[in-house]
Motif scaffolding. Sequence first.
Motif, PDB file in Angstrom:
ATOM      1  N   MET B   7       2.989  30.401 -58.380  1.00 16.38           N
ATOM      2  CA  MET B   7       1.783  31.209 -58.244  1.00 16.38           C
ATOM      3  C   MET B   7       0.619  30.244 -58.049  1.00 16.38           C
ATOM      4  O   MET B   7       0.419  29.321 -58.843  1.00 16.38           O
ATOM      5  CB  MET B   7       1.532  32.030 -59.510  1.00 16.38           C
ATOM      6  N   ILE B   8      -0.150  30.475 -56.998  1.00 13.89           N
ATOM      7  CA  ILE B   8      -1.298  29.609 -56.729  1.00 13.89           C
ATOM      8  C   ILE B   8      -2.553  30.356 -57.144  1.00 13.89           C
ATOM      9  O   ILE B   8      -2.798  31.481 -56.705  1.00 13.89           O
ATOM     10  CB  ILE B   8      -1.372  29.244 -55.234  1.00 13.89           C
ATOM     11  N   CYS B   9      -3.358  29.724 -57.990  1.00 12.66           N
ATOM     12  CA  CYS B   9      -4.593  30.339 -58.460  1.00 12.66           C
ATOM     13  C   CYS B   9      -5.757  29.704 -57.722  1.00 12.66           C
ATOM     14  O   CYS B   9      -5.992  28.489 -57.850  1.00 12.66           O
ATOM     15  CB  CYS B   9      -4.756  30.120 -59.964  1.00 12.66           C
ATOM     16  N   ALA B  88      -8.698  31.116 -68.000  1.00 13.64           N
ATOM     17  CA  ALA B  88      -7.707  31.609 -68.959  1.00 13.64           C
ATOM     18  C   ALA B  88      -7.007  32.851 -68.422  1.00 13.64           C
ATOM     19  O   ALA B  88      -5.771  32.930 -68.388  1.00 13.64           O
ATOM     20  CB  ALA B  88      -8.377  31.903 -70.293  1.00 13.64           C
ATOM     21  N   SER B  89      -7.806  33.834 -67.996  1.00 16.99           N
ATOM     22  CA  SER B  89      -7.194  35.060 -67.468  1.00 16.99           C
ATOM     23  C   SER B  89      -6.362  34.766 -66.244  1.00 16.99           C
ATOM     24  O   SER B  89      -5.278  35.331 -66.063  1.00 16.99           O
ATOM     25  CB  SER B  89      -8.265  36.077 -67.079  1.00 16.99           C
ATOM     26  N   GLY B  90      -6.869  33.880 -65.400  1.00 16.92           N
ATOM     27  CA  GLY B  90      -6.135  33.549 -64.183  1.00 16.92           C
ATOM     28  C   GLY B  90      -4.749  33.038 -64.496  1.00 16.92           C
ATOM     29  O   GLY B  90      -3.749  33.488 -63.918  1.00 16.92           O
ATOM     30  N   ILE B  91      -4.673  32.110 -65.431  1.00 15.93           N
ATOM     31  CA  ILE B  91      -3.371  31.538 -65.748  1.00 15.93           C
ATOM     32  C   ILE B  91      -2.478  32.573 -66.401  1.00 15.93           C
ATOM     33  O   ILE B  91      -1.270  32.646 -66.128  1.00 15.93           O
ATOM     34  CB  ILE B  91      -3.531  30.303 -66.658  1.00 15.93           C
ATOM     35  N   GLN B  92      -3.058  33.391 -67.247  1.00 16.31           N
ATOM     36  CA  GLN B  92      -2.236  34.395 -67.929  1.00 16.31           C
ATOM     37  C   GLN B  92      -1.682  35.421 -66.950  1.00 16.31           C
ATOM     38  O   GLN B  92      -0.517  35.817 -67.035  1.00 16.31           O
ATOM     39  CB  GLN B  92      -3.043  35.086 -69.026  1.00 16.31           C
ATOM     40  N   VAL B  93      -2.522  35.841 -66.008  1.00 18.20           N
ATOM     41  CA  VAL B  93      -2.034  36.798 -65.011  1.00 18.20           C
ATOM     42  C   VAL B  93      -0.968  36.154 -64.143  1.00 18.20           C
ATOM     43  O   VAL B  93       0.041  36.780 -63.790  1.00 18.20           O
ATOM     44  CB  VAL B  93      -3.207  37.320 -64.156  1.00 18.20           C
ATOM     45  N   ALA B  94      -1.162  34.873 -63.832  1.00 22.33           N
ATOM     46  CA  ALA B  94      -0.151  34.171 -63.041  1.00 22.33           C
ATOM     47  C   ALA B  94       1.179  34.133 -63.784  1.00 22.33           C
ATOM     48  O   ALA B  94       2.254  34.345 -63.202  1.00 22.33           O
ATOM     49  CB  ALA B  94      -0.626  32.750 -62.731  1.00 22.33           C
ATOM     50  N   GLN B  95       1.095  33.885 -65.077  1.00 17.18           N
ATOM     51  CA  GLN B  95       2.314  33.840 -65.879  1.00 17.18           C
ATOM     52  C   GLN B  95       3.020  35.182 -65.860  1.00 17.18           C
ATOM     53  O   GLN B  95       4.245  35.272 -65.762  1.00 17.18           O
ATOM     54  CB  GLN B  95       1.939  33.461 -67.311  1.00 17.18           C
ATOM     55  N   GLY B 129      -1.891  26.584 -72.765  1.00 12.76           N
ATOM     56  CA  GLY B 129      -0.942  25.571 -72.326  1.00 12.76           C
ATOM     57  C   GLY B 129       0.351  25.621 -73.128  1.00 12.76           C
ATOM     58  O   GLY B 129       1.453  25.558 -72.579  1.00 12.76           O
ATOM     59  N   ARG B 130       0.196  25.788 -74.422  1.00 15.05           N
ATOM     60  CA  ARG B 130       1.392  25.828 -75.263  1.00 15.05           C
ATOM     61  C   ARG B 130       2.238  27.039 -74.950  1.00 15.05           C
ATOM     62  O   ARG B 130       3.473  26.983 -74.948  1.00 15.05           O
ATOM     63  CB  ARG B 130       0.992  25.825 -76.735  1.00 15.05           C
ATOM     64  N   LYS B 131       1.568  28.129 -74.664  1.00 11.85           N
ATOM     65  CA  LYS B 131       2.309  29.349 -74.340  1.00 11.85           C
ATOM     66  C   LYS B 131       3.100  29.159 -73.045  1.00 11.85           C
ATOM     67  O   LYS B 131       4.235  29.609 -72.905  1.00 11.85           O
ATOM     68  CB  LYS B 131       1.323  30.506 -74.188  1.00 11.85           C
ATOM     69  N   LEU B 132       2.485  28.480 -72.103  1.00 11.53           N
ATOM     70  CA  LEU B 132       3.186  28.206 -70.853  1.00 11.53           C
ATOM     71  C   LEU B 132       4.410  27.344 -71.121  1.00 11.53           C
ATOM     72  O   LEU B 132       5.490  27.579 -70.582  1.00 11.53           O
ATOM     73  CB  LEU B 132       2.261  27.493 -69.869  1.00 11.53           C
ATOM     74  N   ASN B 135       7.308  29.176 -72.586  1.00 14.82           N
ATOM     75  CA  ASN B 135       8.040  30.004 -71.649  1.00 14.82           C
ATOM     76  C   ASN B 135       8.567  29.213 -70.464  1.00 14.82           C
ATOM     77  O   ASN B 135       8.923  29.799 -69.445  1.00 14.82           O
ATOM     78  CB  ASN B 135       7.135  31.132 -71.147  1.00 14.82           C
ATOM     79  N   SER B 136       8.581  27.892 -70.616  1.00 18.84           N
ATOM     80  CA  SER B 136       9.050  26.946 -69.588  1.00 18.84           C
ATOM     81  C   SER B 136       8.434  27.211 -68.225  1.00 18.84           C
ATOM     82  O   SER B 136       9.127  27.386 -67.233  1.00 18.84           O
ATOM     83  CB  SER B 136      10.569  26.893 -69.521  1.00 18.84           C
ATOM     84  N   VAL B 137       7.112  27.262 -68.204  1.00 20.84           N
ATOM     85  CA  VAL B 137       6.371  27.367 -66.958  1.00 20.84           C
ATOM     86  C   VAL B 137       5.693  26.025 -66.714  1.00 20.84           C
ATOM     87  O   VAL B 137       5.025  25.499 -67.600  1.00 20.84           O
ATOM     88  CB  VAL B 137       5.283  28.465 -67.048  1.00 20.84           C
ATOM     89  N   ALA B 138       5.882  25.464 -65.532  1.00 24.84           N
ATOM     90  CA  ALA B 138       5.229  24.194 -65.216  1.00 24.84           C
ATOM     91  C   ALA B 138       3.863  24.478 -64.616  1.00 24.84           C
ATOM     92  O   ALA B 138       3.625  25.544 -64.048  1.00 24.84           O
ATOM     93  CB  ALA B 138       6.086  23.408 -64.221  1.00 24.84           C
ATOM     94  N   LEU B 139       2.960  23.501 -64.757  1.00 23.38           N
ATOM     95  CA  LEU B 139       1.587  23.733 -64.300  1.00 23.38           C
ATOM     96  C   LEU B 139       1.079  22.534 -63.530  1.00 23.38           C
ATOM     97  O   LEU B 139       1.208  21.400 -63.987  1.00 23.38           O
ATOM     98  CB  LEU B 139       0.688  23.982 -65.517  1.00 23.38           C
TER      99      LEU B 139
END
Lengths: 176, 406
Positions: B7-9, B88-95, B129-132, B135-139
């Motif tokens: 997902m590109i933000c 913050a919202s952007g990353i969360q929605v991407a997740q 970041g920790r939440k990502l 859930n094993s999401v790379a950033l």
Amino acid sequence: MSGDSASAIQRSQVDLVDFIDWSGVECLNQSTSHSLPNALKQGYREDDGLNLESDADEQLLIYIPFTQVIKLHSLLIKGPEEEGPKTVKLYSNKENMGFGNVNDFPPSDTAVLSPDSLKGKPIVLKYVKFQNVRSLTIFIEDNHSGSDITKVQKIALFGTTVETTDMKGLKKIEDH
Amino acid sequence: MVLEATMICIDNSEWMRNGDYAPSRFQAQADAVNLICGAKTQSNPENTVGILTMAGKGVRVLVTPTSDLGKILACMHGLEIGGEMNLASGIQVAQLALKHRQNKKQQQRIIVFCGSPIKHEKKLIEMIGRKLKKNSVALDIINFGEQDDGKIEKLEALLAAVNNNDTSHIVHVPTGSSALSDVLINTPIFTGDGEGGSGFAAAAAAAAAGGLSGFDFGVDPNLDPELALALRVSMEEERARQEAAAKKATEEAAKQEKGEGQPSGTQDAMMTERANVATSEVDNKDDENALLQQALAMSMDDPDSGHETRDTDMSDAAADDPELALALQLSVQDGTKDSSSQSDLSKLLADQSFVSSILASLPGVDPNDPSVKNLLDSIQSQTEVRASNLSSQQKNEEKEPKEDEK
């Protein structure tokens, strides 16, 4: 569900480690150096020095698919007294669960481990709920000490297969 | 070749109007996004990419993860700049978008373009970041544009919280000379965690280096990779042969001056020598055509072997422009397979007036030079000898080129 002693386990139950489909096994929030095979695989799990550890926080989500349909009878978790798991929720046949939706479904069974169970006593589960299990998800919610790292030394599953019961594979389960 | 859902933000806040990245920050960002999408889909056809905007009226998902590159590029049109970025919202929605991806076997990755100040607290950023990580999401974070105090600190903290085994990266792009895309191409974001550059990235880099619109040989490596590869390989082979030819020619010159009359018998030497003869015809030849023909000629057995000793002073002129030299040789060599036409050629060369006129047109050669005169004499005598020895030399020729090409 009761934290009974091992005598409640029937002798016909088999260690299901041979039926685990290793290609699909996943663990969320595990630390890379201390990963799931340390707790699950034959040989590694016997070594108390090799643990499965959690990473960012104390919760762990383990997904175990099986190569065939099984009935799950009991569960054995071994861990250190402090950082070993406390509340363990089991979900049968739910794929791709994440920490977000883990609370959306009721678990098939919940086990609260006592320090006694952590020494390696099998926990009998609600057998009727696990009659037709293709995959098992184990959600470790917290640990005894409340620290950020949960450590698990061994996870073993006992039960029978549905289609075939390999008579040669039946082993006596020793009392711990 | 990792199977990945990305997902590109995009940051489309007011700060993107600034022109410190040519032509504007937003445009540079859009170019980089296009490149990334292409690279991801090329490295693995099952990869999916999705896009969302973080500013404007609110976080908005433009396209959910898909492998359809056209759809992705189309949604980049008509984007409006405005508002403030909500990281913050952007990353969360991407997740969330990644969580609902169709192919659960794909690894999850978020790429964030961060060009405006971050209004969130560091603690909140770290928690995300920790939440990502859980859930094993790379950033991947691309830091450009506005640099205020604390922004870099927050982004580094975010990276530290997310990073699991070096799967996440941060890139700081300073304002200035090169475009955003160029800087990104060399980063792990494109090269994919040490796998080595994907073919697309390499081609894109080459294109960027040579001017964005130009591809080598006018063939788009993406549309026809085999053709592009074949052309590139043959060009390199040609260049290698030319260099060898120039080298051999200078060696030949050294030998000749020492008085050794041994036929070296290499194809390269012959070509160089023949090129001198026909230099005057250079201007009339189409270079591309000549190169191709010359390649053809090389693969054919060259029957003419008698000229090898004649290339002394002329080799200098040829060395100046080896491509032309080879082109000439080629044009001369058309139809020289037959011994009859060979003898025509040799007759031509034997015609001293013709040769001297040609020599006069060569830039570095003075026809009155005694060494050149000696050469001409030797040519004449050799021509007569050669005609009789033609058949035997032909056999030698077939062996020698094979030795050369090893």
